[in-house]
Design a protein around this motif. Sequence first.
Motif, PDB file in Angstrom:
ATOM      1  N   MET A   1      -4.103 -41.971  28.365  1.00  0.00           N
ATOM      2  CA  MET A   1      -5.022 -41.042  27.746  1.00  0.00           C
ATOM      3  C   MET A   1      -4.934 -41.176  26.237  1.00  0.00           C
ATOM      4  O   MET A   1      -5.921 -41.322  25.556  1.00  0.00           O
ATOM      5  N   SER A   2      -3.769 -41.096  25.677  1.00  0.00           N
ATOM      6  CA  SER A   2      -3.665 -41.196  24.228  1.00  0.00           C
ATOM      7  C   SER A   2      -2.907 -42.462  23.909  1.00  0.00           C
ATOM      8  O   SER A   2      -1.964 -42.826  24.601  1.00  0.00           O
ATOM      9  N   THR A   3      -3.302 -43.143  22.813  1.00  0.00           N
ATOM     10  CA  THR A   3      -2.558 -44.336  22.451  1.00  0.00           C
ATOM     11  C   THR A   3      -1.387 -43.985  21.559  1.00  0.00           C
ATOM     12  O   THR A   3      -0.577 -44.823  21.230  1.00  0.00           O
ATOM     13  N   SER A   4      -1.305 -42.749  21.119  1.00  0.00           N
ATOM     14  CA  SER A   4      -0.191 -42.365  20.273  1.00  0.00           C
ATOM     15  C   SER A   4       1.011 -42.092  21.168  1.00  0.00           C
ATOM     16  O   SER A   4       0.909 -42.041  22.386  1.00  0.00           O
ATOM     17  N   GLN A   5       2.162 -41.898  20.485  1.00  0.00           N
ATOM     18  CA  GLN A   5       3.359 -41.661  21.262  1.00  0.00           C
ATOM     19  C   GLN A   5       3.382 -40.229  21.787  1.00  0.00           C
ATOM     20  O   GLN A   5       4.106 -39.924  22.719  1.00  0.00           O
ATOM     21  N   LEU A   6       2.632 -39.374  21.157  1.00  0.00           N
ATOM     22  CA  LEU A   6       2.635 -37.970  21.547  1.00  0.00           C
ATOM     23  C   LEU A   6       1.428 -37.693  22.441  1.00  0.00           C
ATOM     24  O   LEU A   6       0.291 -37.718  21.994  1.00  0.00           O
ATOM     25  N   PRO A   7       1.686 -37.434  23.727  1.00  0.00           N
ATOM     26  CA  PRO A   7       0.554 -37.147  24.612  1.00  0.00           C
ATOM     27  C   PRO A   7      -0.195 -35.901  24.152  1.00  0.00           C
ATOM     28  O   PRO A   7       0.413 -34.977  23.596  1.00  0.00           O
ATOM     29  N   LEU A   8      -1.468 -35.873  24.424  1.00  0.00           N
ATOM     30  CA  LEU A   8      -2.307 -34.761  23.980  1.00  0.00           C
ATOM     31  C   LEU A   8      -1.782 -33.425  24.461  1.00  0.00           C
ATOM     32  O   LEU A   8      -1.755 -32.444  23.713  1.00  0.00           O
ATOM     33  N   GLN A  23       7.545 -22.843  14.166  1.00  0.00           N
ATOM     34  CA  GLN A  23       7.690 -24.019  13.303  1.00  0.00           C
ATOM     35  C   GLN A  23       8.298 -25.168  14.088  1.00  0.00           C
ATOM     36  O   GLN A  23       9.315 -24.987  14.770  1.00  0.00           O
ATOM     37  N   ILE A  24       7.688 -26.321  13.941  1.00  0.00           N
ATOM     38  CA  ILE A  24       8.218 -27.511  14.622  1.00  0.00           C
ATOM     39  C   ILE A  24       8.986 -28.325  13.595  1.00  0.00           C
ATOM     40  O   ILE A  24       8.409 -28.798  12.611  1.00  0.00           O
ATOM     41  N   ALA A  25      10.278 -28.467  13.820  1.00  0.00           N
ATOM     42  CA  ALA A  25      11.084 -29.261  12.891  1.00  0.00           C
ATOM     43  C   ALA A  25      11.051 -30.720  13.338  1.00  0.00           C
ATOM     44  O   ALA A  25      10.865 -31.015  14.512  1.00  0.00           O
ATOM     45  N   GLN A  26      11.224 -31.602  12.386  1.00  0.00           N
ATOM     46  CA  GLN A  26      11.184 -33.023  12.720  1.00  0.00           C
ATOM     47  C   GLN A  26      12.303 -33.413  13.677  1.00  0.00           C
ATOM     48  O   GLN A  26      12.229 -34.422  14.368  1.00  0.00           O
ATOM     49  N   THR A  27      13.324 -32.575  13.703  1.00  0.00           N
ATOM     50  CA  THR A  27      14.436 -32.889  14.607  1.00  0.00           C
ATOM     51  C   THR A  27      14.073 -32.621  16.076  1.00  0.00           C
ATOM     52  O   THR A  27      14.745 -33.085  16.983  1.00  0.00           O
ATOM     53  N   ASN A  28      13.005 -31.831  16.281  1.00  0.00           N
ATOM     54  CA  ASN A  28      12.640 -31.508  17.665  1.00  0.00           C
ATOM     55  C   ASN A  28      12.011 -32.690  18.393  1.00  0.00           C
ATOM     56  O   ASN A  28      12.040 -32.755  19.620  1.00  0.00           O
ATOM     57  N   ILE A  29      11.367 -33.588  17.639  1.00  0.00           N
ATOM     58  CA  ILE A  29      10.655 -34.705  18.289  1.00  0.00           C
ATOM     59  C   ILE A  29      10.898 -35.981  17.493  1.00  0.00           C
ATOM     60  O   ILE A  29      11.391 -35.941  16.370  1.00  0.00           O
ATOM     61  N   SER A  30      10.516 -37.096  18.068  1.00  0.00           N
ATOM     62  CA  SER A  30      10.757 -38.387  17.411  1.00  0.00           C
ATOM     63  C   SER A  30       9.890 -38.496  16.161  1.00  0.00           C
ATOM     64  O   SER A  30       8.892 -37.782  16.004  1.00  0.00           O
ATOM     65  N   LYS A  32       7.867 -40.893  15.199  1.00  0.00           N
ATOM     66  CA  LYS A  32       6.498 -41.338  15.479  1.00  0.00           C
ATOM     67  C   LYS A  32       5.679 -40.184  16.077  1.00  0.00           C
ATOM     68  O   LYS A  32       4.534 -39.958  15.688  1.00  0.00           O
ATOM     69  N   ALA A  33       6.309 -39.437  16.956  1.00  0.00           N
ATOM     70  CA  ALA A  33       5.615 -38.308  17.582  1.00  0.00           C
ATOM     71  C   ALA A  33       5.302 -37.243  16.519  1.00  0.00           C
ATOM     72  O   ALA A  33       4.238 -36.614  16.552  1.00  0.00           O
ATOM     73  N   PHE A  34       6.194 -37.076  15.567  1.00  0.00           N
ATOM     74  CA  PHE A  34       5.975 -36.111  14.493  1.00  0.00           C
ATOM     75  C   PHE A  34       4.777 -36.532  13.640  1.00  0.00           C
ATOM     76  O   PHE A  34       3.950 -35.706  13.240  1.00  0.00           O
ATOM     77  N   GLU A  35       4.695 -37.811  13.396  1.00  0.00           N
ATOM     78  CA  GLU A  35       3.526 -38.346  12.647  1.00  0.00           C
ATOM     79  C   GLU A  35       2.244 -38.115  13.438  1.00  0.00           C
ATOM     80  O   GLU A  35       1.219 -37.734  12.874  1.00  0.00           O
ATOM     81  N   ASP A  36       2.321 -38.375  14.737  1.00  0.00           N
ATOM     82  CA  ASP A  36       1.145 -38.171  15.592  1.00  0.00           C
ATOM     83  C   ASP A  36       0.733 -36.711  15.577  1.00  0.00           C
ATOM     84  O   ASP A  36      -0.461 -36.388  15.550  1.00  0.00           O
TER      85      ASP A  36
END
Lengths: 129, 214
Positions: A1-8, A23-30, A32-36
């Motif tokens: 579905m999504s080409t990004s690492q973070l599914p929709l 608040q979502i901290a960068q430590t919660n996700i990878s 690349k997923a944070f960028e997505d």
Amino acid sequence: MSTSQLPLGRALAFLEFELAGGQIAQTNISEKAFEDLSSFRKRLQELKIPATVEKIFSDKPLAACQTDKSFLQGSNDFLLAFVLLIKPDESLLQKYCEWMTSHLNDCFWCFEVYSEVMRDYFAQSQELR
Amino acid sequence: MSQFSDELSLKELLDNCSDPRKECWESAWRVFVRRYKKYIYDVLFYRCYKYSLPRLKLELSEIINDLFEEVIILLCTNNCQALAKFRARENEAKFRAWLRIICTRKADSYIRKHYVPELLDKELGEMQNFLGSLDIEYRWQFYEDYVALLRRNQKSRRQNSERDINIFNLYVWSDFTMDMITTTPCLSAIGRRVVDVVVNRTRKFLRENRKYSL
């Protein structure tokens, strides 16, 4: 579905969490997923213009989609708008749910996409609680 | 070239098999069966085996024999019309692909008719396993058939008919829990009890209408 690492579906849960004050901290996700997630967030801002949302919903199909071109497969915008902009507004939600429910029953391909997204959305929402 | 020979080219074989008026028609069919019997059996076996249906697996050998006959009958029906229409007679790979499609459809149709209705009496888990075992194209076909059937029932009955069909589909097809269903945007206002009632009511309806269901 999504080409990004973070599914929709996961992105929807994160963004909904943020909209509710979380608040979502960068430590919660990878990384690349944070960028997505940032890309999704930016797109959501763009969708907040009423005319944009209207356009998305005016483009919705009237019948079942073709096998290789399902409406929901090709459109993150629709579900972004539906879950994060429409859902909180009860009158709008009622207006679009009637179409959405019928379309998911008409169109197996969109139903499969929707199920996958909602599955991820639910799982991530549970984690964030 | 002898028309009783197993060395007939595909074109010669199909030309002779497609025309019942020919004297060598029966002999050509004997060659056809010798040549393609194993292939047809293999396709039918693998197609049937992949379905997650315990009773089917116990009766597989008998089923494959029945299906093989049905495939041959189909090819011979109406003066071998199906075979006569096949054009790519120089191409063995295309012929086998075409034959595979025929066998696959026959198997799917047979299983649908003879084995799927009883799933409605089983625990929902078995039905979900079965649906999960289908390949995507058959799932699609099945999905449309079930929705059409549910709509025929719901049409003149109650409000929320599309909602109820959607609930049932999420529960059975996508294996959603009740919590997952009530988290989706359009169903967030309903409770678990509604989901429970809808699913059970729908299953009851399908059981009562099983002969129309597939």
